[in-house]
Design a protein around this motif. Structure first.
Motif, PDB file in Angstrom:
ATOM      1  N   THR A 198       0.855  -1.188   0.000  1.00 58.25           N
ATOM      2  CA  THR A 198       0.000   0.000   0.000  1.00 58.25           C
ATOM      3  C   THR A 198       0.893   1.240   0.000  1.00 58.25           C
ATOM      4  O   THR A 198       2.041   1.195   0.488  1.00 58.25           O
ATOM      5  CB  THR A 198      -0.904   0.032   1.241  1.00 58.25           C
ATOM      6  N   PRO A 199       0.425   2.372  -0.527  1.00 56.12           N
ATOM      7  CA  PRO A 199       1.276   3.577  -0.582  1.00 56.12           C
ATOM      8  C   PRO A 199       1.837   3.967   0.774  1.00 56.12           C
ATOM      9  O   PRO A 199       3.014   4.336   0.886  1.00 56.12           O
ATOM     10  CB  PRO A 199       0.321   4.650  -1.126  1.00 56.12           C
ATOM     11  N   GLU A 200       1.009   3.880   1.833  1.00 58.45           N
ATOM     12  CA  GLU A 200       1.478   4.275   3.159  1.00 58.45           C
ATOM     13  C   GLU A 200       2.609   3.364   3.632  1.00 58.45           C
ATOM     14  O   GLU A 200       3.614   3.834   4.176  1.00 58.45           O
ATOM     15  CB  GLU A 200       0.327   4.239   4.169  1.00 58.45           C
ATOM     16  N   ARG A 201       2.436   2.059   3.409  1.00 59.66           N
ATOM     17  CA  ARG A 201       3.454   1.127   3.890  1.00 59.66           C
ATOM     18  C   ARG A 201       4.745   1.227   3.104  1.00 59.66           C
ATOM     19  O   ARG A 201       5.835   1.168   3.688  1.00 59.66           O
ATOM     20  CB  ARG A 201       2.900  -0.304   3.845  1.00 59.66           C
ATOM     21  N   ARG A 202       4.647   1.340   1.802  1.00 61.74           N
ATOM     22  CA  ARG A 202       5.896   1.398   1.037  1.00 61.74           C
ATOM     23  C   ARG A 202       6.674   2.673   1.348  1.00 61.74           C
ATOM     24  O   ARG A 202       7.904   2.649   1.424  1.00 61.74           O
ATOM     25  CB  ARG A 202       5.647   1.234  -0.455  1.00 61.74           C
ATOM     26  N   ARG A 203       5.980   3.787   1.550  1.00 63.06           N
ATOM     27  CA  ARG A 203       6.679   5.024   1.910  1.00 63.06           C
ATOM     28  C   ARG A 203       7.390   4.862   3.252  1.00 63.06           C
ATOM     29  O   ARG A 203       8.537   5.313   3.418  1.00 63.06           O
ATOM     30  CB  ARG A 203       5.685   6.185   1.965  1.00 63.06           C
ATOM     31  N   ALA A 204       6.723   4.220   4.194  1.00 68.50           N
ATOM     32  CA  ALA A 204       7.323   4.012   5.512  1.00 68.50           C
ATOM     33  C   ALA A 204       8.535   3.089   5.426  1.00 68.50           C
ATOM     34  O   ALA A 204       9.567   3.332   6.071  1.00 68.50           O
ATOM     35  CB  ALA A 204       6.280   3.430   6.469  1.00 68.50           C
ATOM     36  N   VAL A 205       8.438   2.039   4.623  1.00 66.52           N
ATOM     37  CA  VAL A 205       9.568   1.123   4.444  1.00 66.52           C
ATOM     38  C   VAL A 205      10.734   1.842   3.786  1.00 66.52           C
ATOM     39  O   VAL A 205      11.896   1.637   4.152  1.00 66.52           O
ATOM     40  CB  VAL A 205       9.130  -0.110   3.619  1.00 66.52           C
ATOM     41  N   TRP A 206      10.452   2.705   2.816  1.00 64.49           N
ATOM     42  CA  TRP A 206      11.527   3.494   2.201  1.00 64.49           C
ATOM     43  C   TRP A 206      12.234   4.354   3.244  1.00 64.49           C
ATOM     44  O   TRP A 206      13.466   4.453   3.251  1.00 64.49           O
ATOM     45  CB  TRP A 206      10.968   4.404   1.107  1.00 64.49           C
ATOM     46  N   ALA A 207      11.460   4.980   4.122  1.00 59.81           N
ATOM     47  CA  ALA A 207      12.054   5.859   5.142  1.00 59.81           C
ATOM     48  C   ALA A 207      12.969   5.069   6.070  1.00 59.81           C
ATOM     49  O   ALA A 207      14.055   5.532   6.438  1.00 59.81           O
ATOM     50  CB  ALA A 207      10.950   6.559   5.928  1.00 59.81           C
ATOM     51  N   ILE A 208      12.534   3.872   6.467  1.00 56.92           N
ATOM     52  CA  ILE A 208      13.355   3.028   7.338  1.00 56.92           C
ATOM     53  C   ILE A 208      14.614   2.591   6.602  1.00 56.92           C
ATOM     54  O   ILE A 208      15.726   2.626   7.157  1.00 56.92           O
ATOM     55  CB  ILE A 208      12.545   1.814   7.826  1.00 56.92           C
ATOM     56  N   TYR A 209      14.453   2.174   5.341  1.00 59.36           N
ATOM     57  CA  TYR A 209      15.615   1.740   4.554  1.00 59.36           C
ATOM     58  C   TYR A 209      16.662   2.855   4.472  1.00 59.36           C
ATOM     59  O   TYR A 209      17.859   2.601   4.664  1.00 59.36           O
ATOM     60  CB  TYR A 209      15.181   1.330   3.141  1.00 59.36           C
ATOM     61  N   VAL A 210      16.227   4.063   4.184  1.00 62.10           N
ATOM     62  CA  VAL A 210      17.177   5.162   4.013  1.00 62.10           C
ATOM     63  C   VAL A 210      17.903   5.464   5.318  1.00 62.10           C
ATOM     64  O   VAL A 210      19.122   5.703   5.326  1.00 62.10           O
ATOM     65  CB  VAL A 210      16.458   6.417   3.466  1.00 62.10           C
ATOM     66  N   TRP A 211      17.187   5.444   6.445  1.00 63.76           N
ATOM     67  CA  TRP A 211      17.863   5.695   7.721  1.00 63.76           C
ATOM     68  C   TRP A 211      18.914   4.614   7.974  1.00 63.76           C
ATOM     69  O   TRP A 211      20.037   4.921   8.399  1.00 63.76           O
ATOM     70  CB  TRP A 211      16.869   5.741   8.878  1.00 63.76           C
ATOM     71  N   CYS A 212      18.563   3.360   7.718  1.00 64.66           N
ATOM     72  CA  CYS A 212      19.518   2.266   7.934  1.00 64.66           C
ATOM     73  C   CYS A 212      20.729   2.421   7.019  1.00 64.66           C
ATOM     74  O   CYS A 212      21.874   2.198   7.439  1.00 64.66           O
ATOM     75  CB  CYS A 212      18.850   0.917   7.691  1.00 64.66           C
TER      76      CYS A 212
END
Length: 389
Positions: free
Chosen positions: A124-138
């Motif tokens: 879903t758009p909300e989940r993929r955006r959140a996963v992207w944010a976590i990936y970038v921080w990591c």
């Protein structure tokens, strides 16, 4: 996660404008966007548990698993959240900036993790955006000690990075990418401890280049990779029809992170040795009749082959444990996880095909095999929940 250091800093006025979208500091916060979600920025009892030498690393890590699972259970007991804005016309400039922050995270993910990024497009758009944010921080965290500026990174720099983490969890992001993660953690039951633990893994890389036994190595693998699973599961979600316990799903996510990091270690033995690092259990090397000198010499012998067979076997055991948990995730979130799992398992196959020469040959999965794995991963993602207990 080797690559260019991702210091993409937004203008200060952009970061300031984004603050209105994210909860302010305090012991317990409610998101303006999602009033039903509370989150805590308190430090857990995990740090004191780690200080207790009488306990194994797995026991210490399990405390973090239990805490994160409890947060998810609490959320699942609440009513469905209403993600809609209360006023569609209010703060359009702020929303545009926040959307821009998420889009930038997506661009980074697409550039450095192409296969995983493709999988996130099914979410879903909300989940993929959140996963992207976590990936970038990591990725940014990893690049502190593994990127081009790594020689200049000090423990004090990691302390400052951790302070930035505290601030973004309390709604005070420093830049656009921080703002995306700050918004994410206000919406999902994500605990700060796995993020802090990843930073602790970076501290280990600054001061430690040998690991006495697998117990020590397991804790390191949790810090730098197992934490990612604990960060991501609250966003990816557990399938409503799943009969598995929340703790078992988190254990499976943790196992995938451990398996991936063990695979990284086995793939990069020669590269790490050239940097003076050996991420292999010293006691197991000794039992196999091997020493640091054998690794620095880089000769593939029968002793080395036998040692590597055991190491690969253990990594596959963690992958096996992880596989049982992927089917318990929300259906739309399974494909990127399956894709990552299958591709990393094939690195172990490539190590065997290279006759266990990880000194001068780099095991990798070619593009043809990567593309061939995608439909397989998609097919597995369509399968229903398993009997994970």
């Amino acid at each position: 996660m080797a690559g260019v250091l991702l210091w993409v800093i937004a203008p200060k006025e952009n970061a300031t404008a984004l603050l209105s979208l994210i909860p302010r500091s305090g012991k317990q916060k409610r998101s303006r966007l999602c009033p039903g979600v509370k989150f805590s920025t308190g430090v857990s009892a995990f740090s004191s548990a780690v200080a207790n030498p009488a306990r194994s690393s797995e026991e210490k890590v399990y405390e973090v698993v239990l805490k994160q699972a409890a947060l998810v259970k609490e959320q699942r007991q609440k009513k469905a959240l209403d993600w809609k804005r209360t006023d569609e016309t209010e703060g359009m400039t702020d929303w545009d900036l926040l959307n821009e922050a998420y889009e930038r995270c997506g661009e980074v993910c697409a550039e450095y993790a192409k296969t995983f990024y493709l999988g996130t497009l099914l979410m879903t758009p909300e989940r993929r955006r959140a996963v992207w944010a976590i990936y970038v921080w990591c990725r940014r965290t990893d690049e502190l000690v593994d990127g081009p500026n790594a020689p200049h990174i000090t423990p004090r720099a990691l302390d400052r990075w951790e302070k930035r983490l505290d601030d973004l969890f309390e709604g005070r992001p420093y830049d656009m990418l921080d703002a995306a993660l700050s918004d994410t953690v206000s919406k999902y039951p994500v605990d700060i401890q796995p993020f802090k633990d990843m930073i602790e893994g970076m501290r280990l890389d600054l001061r430690k280049s040998r690991y006495k036994n697998f117990d020590e190595l397991y804790l390191y693998c949790y810090y730098v990779a197992g934490t990612v699973g604990l960060m991501s599961v609250p966003v990816m979600g557990i399938a409503p029809e799943s009969k598995a316990s929340t703790e078992s799903v988190y254990n499976a996510a943790l196992a995938l992170g451990i398996a991936n990091q063990l695979t990284n270690i086995l793939r990069d033995v020669g590269e790490d040795a050239r940097r003076g690092r050996i991420y292999l259990p010293q006691d197991e090397l000794a039992r196999a009749g091997l020493s640091d000198d054998d690794i620095f010499c880089g000769q593939v012998t029968d002793k080395w082959r036998n040692f590597m067979k055991d190491q690969i076997k253990r990594a596959r055991m963690f992958f096996d444990e992880a596989e049982r948990g992927v089917a318990e995730l929300n259906a739309a979130s399974r494909w990127p996880v399956w894709a990552s799992l299958l591709l990393y398992r094939q690195i172990l196959d490539a190590l065997e095909e290279n006759d266990y020469n990880n000194f001068t040959k780099r095991a990798y999965v070619g593009k043809a095999k990567k593309f061939a794995s995608l439909p397989v991963a998609y097919g597995r993602a369509l399968m229903g929940s398993s009997k994970l207990a």
